[in-house]
Scaffold this motif. Structure first.
Motif, PDB file in Angstrom:
ATOM      1  N   ALA A  43      40.744  27.650  44.234  1.00 21.38           N
ATOM      2  CA  ALA A  43      40.493  28.507  43.074  1.00 21.38           C
ATOM      3  C   ALA A  43      39.283  28.029  42.285  1.00 21.38           C
ATOM      4  N   PHE A  44      39.136  26.722  42.155  1.00 20.45           N
ATOM      5  CA  PHE A  44      37.987  26.167  41.436  1.00 20.45           C
ATOM      6  C   PHE A  44      36.691  26.507  42.162  1.00 20.45           C
ATOM      7  N   VAL A  45      36.666  26.305  43.469  1.00 26.00           N
ATOM      8  CA  VAL A  45      35.448  26.549  44.243  1.00 26.00           C
ATOM      9  C   VAL A  45      35.079  28.033  44.227  1.00 26.00           C
ATOM     10  N   VAL A  46      36.071  28.892  44.455  1.00 24.68           N
ATOM     11  CA  VAL A  46      35.794  30.338  44.462  1.00 24.68           C
ATOM     12  C   VAL A  46      35.326  30.804  43.087  1.00 24.68           C
ATOM     13  N   GLY A  47      36.004  30.340  42.043  1.00 27.27           N
ATOM     14  CA  GLY A  47      35.623  30.730  40.690  1.00 27.27           C
ATOM     15  C   GLY A  47      34.240  30.238  40.310  1.00 27.27           C
ATOM     16  N   ALA A  48      33.954  28.981  40.644  1.00 30.99           N
ATOM     17  CA  ALA A  48      32.646  28.415  40.305  1.00 30.99           C
ATOM     18  C   ALA A  48      31.531  29.148  41.044  1.00 30.99           C
ATOM     19  N   ASN A 101      30.157  40.963  44.334  1.00 33.01           N
ATOM     20  CA  ASN A 101      31.202  40.732  43.338  1.00 33.01           C
ATOM     21  C   ASN A 101      32.606  41.065  43.825  1.00 33.01           C
ATOM     22  N   VAL A 102      32.759  42.172  44.511  1.00 31.58           N
ATOM     23  CA  VAL A 102      34.089  42.659  44.861  1.00 31.58           C
ATOM     24  C   VAL A 102      34.919  41.647  45.654  1.00 31.58           C
ATOM     25  N   PRO A 103      34.399  41.029  46.719  1.00 30.45           N
ATOM     26  CA  PRO A 103      35.233  40.065  47.454  1.00 30.45           C
ATOM     27  C   PRO A 103      35.716  38.908  46.589  1.00 30.45           C
ATOM     28  N   PHE A 104      34.854  38.379  45.731  1.00 34.82           N
ATOM     29  CA  PHE A 104      35.252  37.290  44.846  1.00 34.82           C
ATOM     30  C   PHE A 104      36.307  37.754  43.850  1.00 34.82           C
ATOM     31  N   LEU A 105      36.117  38.943  43.308  1.00 30.55           N
ATOM     32  CA  LEU A 105      37.076  39.459  42.339  1.00 30.55           C
ATOM     33  C   LEU A 105      38.454  39.652  42.972  1.00 30.55           C
ATOM     34  N   ILE A 106      38.482  40.174  44.176  1.00 32.32           N
ATOM     35  CA  ILE A 106      39.762  40.353  44.872  1.00 32.32           C
ATOM     36  C   ILE A 106      40.432  39.004  45.085  1.00 32.32           C
ATOM     37  N   ALA A 107      39.664  38.026  45.540  1.00 35.85           N
ATOM     38  CA  ALA A 107      40.221  36.688  45.793  1.00 35.85           C
ATOM     39  C   ALA A 107      40.762  36.073  44.507  1.00 35.85           C
ATOM     40  N   LEU A 108      40.014  36.174  43.429  1.00 35.33           N
ATOM     41  CA  LEU A 108      40.447  35.582  42.162  1.00 35.33           C
ATOM     42  C   LEU A 108      41.669  36.299  41.599  1.00 35.33           C
ATOM     43  N   MET A 111      44.680  35.019  43.568  1.00 31.05           N
ATOM     44  CA  MET A 111      45.024  33.632  43.259  1.00 31.05           C
ATOM     45  C   MET A 111      45.544  33.441  41.839  1.00 31.05           C
ATOM     46  N   GLY A 112      45.399  34.469  41.013  1.00 32.39           N
ATOM     47  CA  GLY A 112      45.748  34.320  39.615  1.00 32.39           C
ATOM     48  C   GLY A 112      47.041  34.999  39.221  1.00 32.39           C
ATOM     49  N   THR A 113      47.159  35.241  37.935  1.00 30.39           N
ATOM     50  CA  THR A 113      48.330  35.874  37.340  1.00 30.39           C
ATOM     51  C   THR A 113      47.894  37.149  36.625  1.00 30.39           C
ATOM     52  N   PHE A 158      38.853  32.457  31.236  1.00 34.85           N
ATOM     53  CA  PHE A 158      39.435  32.706  32.563  1.00 34.85           C
ATOM     54  C   PHE A 158      39.808  31.399  33.246  1.00 34.85           C
ATOM     55  N   GLY A 159      38.938  30.390  33.164  1.00 31.67           N
ATOM     56  CA  GLY A 159      39.237  29.093  33.761  1.00 31.67           C
ATOM     57  C   GLY A 159      40.479  28.472  33.164  1.00 31.67           C
ATOM     58  N   LEU A 160      40.609  28.554  31.833  1.00 33.62           N
ATOM     59  CA  LEU A 160      41.777  28.018  31.145  1.00 33.62           C
ATOM     60  C   LEU A 160      43.055  28.704  31.610  1.00 33.62           C
ATOM     61  N   VAL A 161      43.033  30.035  31.662  1.00 33.66           N
ATOM     62  CA  VAL A 161      44.228  30.795  32.024  1.00 33.66           C
ATOM     63  C   VAL A 161      44.546  30.643  33.509  1.00 33.66           C
ATOM     64  N   LEU A 162      43.518  30.662  34.362  1.00 35.87           N
ATOM     65  CA  LEU A 162      43.743  30.535  35.801  1.00 35.87           C
ATOM     66  C   LEU A 162      44.381  29.196  36.144  1.00 35.87           C
ATOM     67  N   ALA A 163      44.007  28.143  35.418  1.00 32.61           N
ATOM     68  CA  ALA A 163      44.566  26.815  35.667  1.00 32.61           C
ATOM     69  C   ALA A 163      45.950  26.641  35.041  1.00 32.61           C
ATOM     70  N   GLY A 164      46.397  27.637  34.294  1.00 35.29           N
ATOM     71  CA  GLY A 164      47.709  27.540  33.666  1.00 35.29           C
ATOM     72  C   GLY A 164      47.722  26.638  32.451  1.00 35.29           C
ATOM     73  N   GLY A 165      46.581  26.463  31.813  1.00 29.43           N
ATOM     74  CA  GLY A 165      46.489  25.590  30.653  1.00 29.43           C
ATOM     75  C   GLY A 165      47.090  26.210  29.403  1.00 29.43           C
TER      76      GLY A 165
END
Length: 293
Positions: A43-48, A101-108, A111-113, A158-165
């Motif tokens: 998730a970190f690599v794809v998001g970054a 953009n679309v492939p990354f957005l689908i992946a994120l 992987m997220g909530t 987004f990073g904060l929420v994706l990591a569950g912080g």
């Protein structure tokens, strides 16, 4: 490759994505994700990667397509601050933004909530709405600065929420300060374009307030961003000191006449350099915080 002295498609796409600014969106995501408890995982690599290149191609590419007429009149366009995107590449740029953009957005999204999906939706909406009609918030004074700031703060959220912080007091204060800093930065950036924007019939916070008042507003907002961080606790409050160089950098333009707005470009170029220096210092502070202060 060029044809008749005109840049080729790849050069135009690359220039349109503003490589110098890639880190400005990838860094907030990565820092927030790691500080919120995430690791160097998929998730970190794809998001970054997403916020490094595709996100910027969409943000700046769409802007270059819809700002074509004003960019033609803008003397600072044509270098690291943005290309004048040849009209023949407009459709390609929009297509490239979608395809990347679309492939990354689908992946994120997968992987997220639901919460991270909502943040990502806001982020992408802000990217499109800033430049593209019918919203085109860049022509709505004040909203232009707020939308632009969202471009840079939302990857951190987004990073904060994706990591569950958890949305701790320190995190919320830091995000609020970052948002105010972003509003100030966009407002000052608009000052150098007052003449070009008025000639093209484009409204902005700077065409509305005028150059001098916009600079003073930006100075006040930089000060507010620094003061907000005083409530973040030790040692995070030290980040507030990083607002001072920005305030000092633009202070010489506080009485700038509209007719001389282009001279503010010197301050904007300093801003681009300051981002690198303060980014380094902020990284050292975040490492300190990560090790327990």
């Amino acid at each position: 490759m060029t044809v008749a002295g005109r840049p080729g498609a790849l050069a135009q796409l690359l220039g349109s994505s503003r490589p110098l600014s890639w880190i400005n969106t990838a860094y907030p995501f990565g820092a927030a994700y790691l500080l919120a408890g995430g690791g160097v995982d998929v998730a970190f690599v794809v998001g970054a990667l997403y916020f490094l290149i595709p996100y910027n191609l969409a943000m700046y590419g769409i802007n270059d397509v819809f700002d074509y007429e004003s960019d033609l009149r803008n003397p600072r366009k044509g270098g690291v601050e943005g290309v004048v995107l040849d009209r023949r590449w407009h459709r390609l740029t929009i297509g490239a933004a979608l395809v990347t953009n679309v492939p990354f957005l689908i992946a994120l999204l997968l992987m997220g909530t639901l919460a991270s999906a909502a943040v990502l939706a806001v982020s992408v909406f802000a990217v499109v709405a800033y430049s593209a009609p019918p919203m085109r918030s860049k022509e709505r004074p004040v909203l232009d600065s707020m939308t632009s700031s969202t471009h840079f703060v939302s990857p951190a959220v987004f990073g904060l929420v994706l990591a569950g912080g958890d949305p701790t007091r320190t995190a919320l204060i830091a995000l609020a300060a970052f948002f105010v800093w972003g509003v100030a930065s966009q407002a000052f950036g608009a000052v150098q374009d007052v003449t070009a924007d008025r000639q093209a019939g484009i409204a902005s916070i700077a065409t509305w307030l005028g150059a001098a008042r916009t600079v003073r507003l930006a100075m006040a907002l930089y000060a507010v961003s620094g003061l907000l961080l005083l409530g973040a606790g030790w040692p995070a409050m030290l980040a507030g000191l990083l607002a001072l160089p920005y305030l000092a950098s633009i202070a010489p333009f506080r009485s700038l006449p509209d007719q001389q707005c282009e001279t503010a470009n010197a301050g904007w170029r300093r801003f681009l350099g300051l981002n690198l220096v303060t980014g380094f210092l902020l990284t050292q502070l975040l490492i300190w915080i990560g090790w327990g202060g």
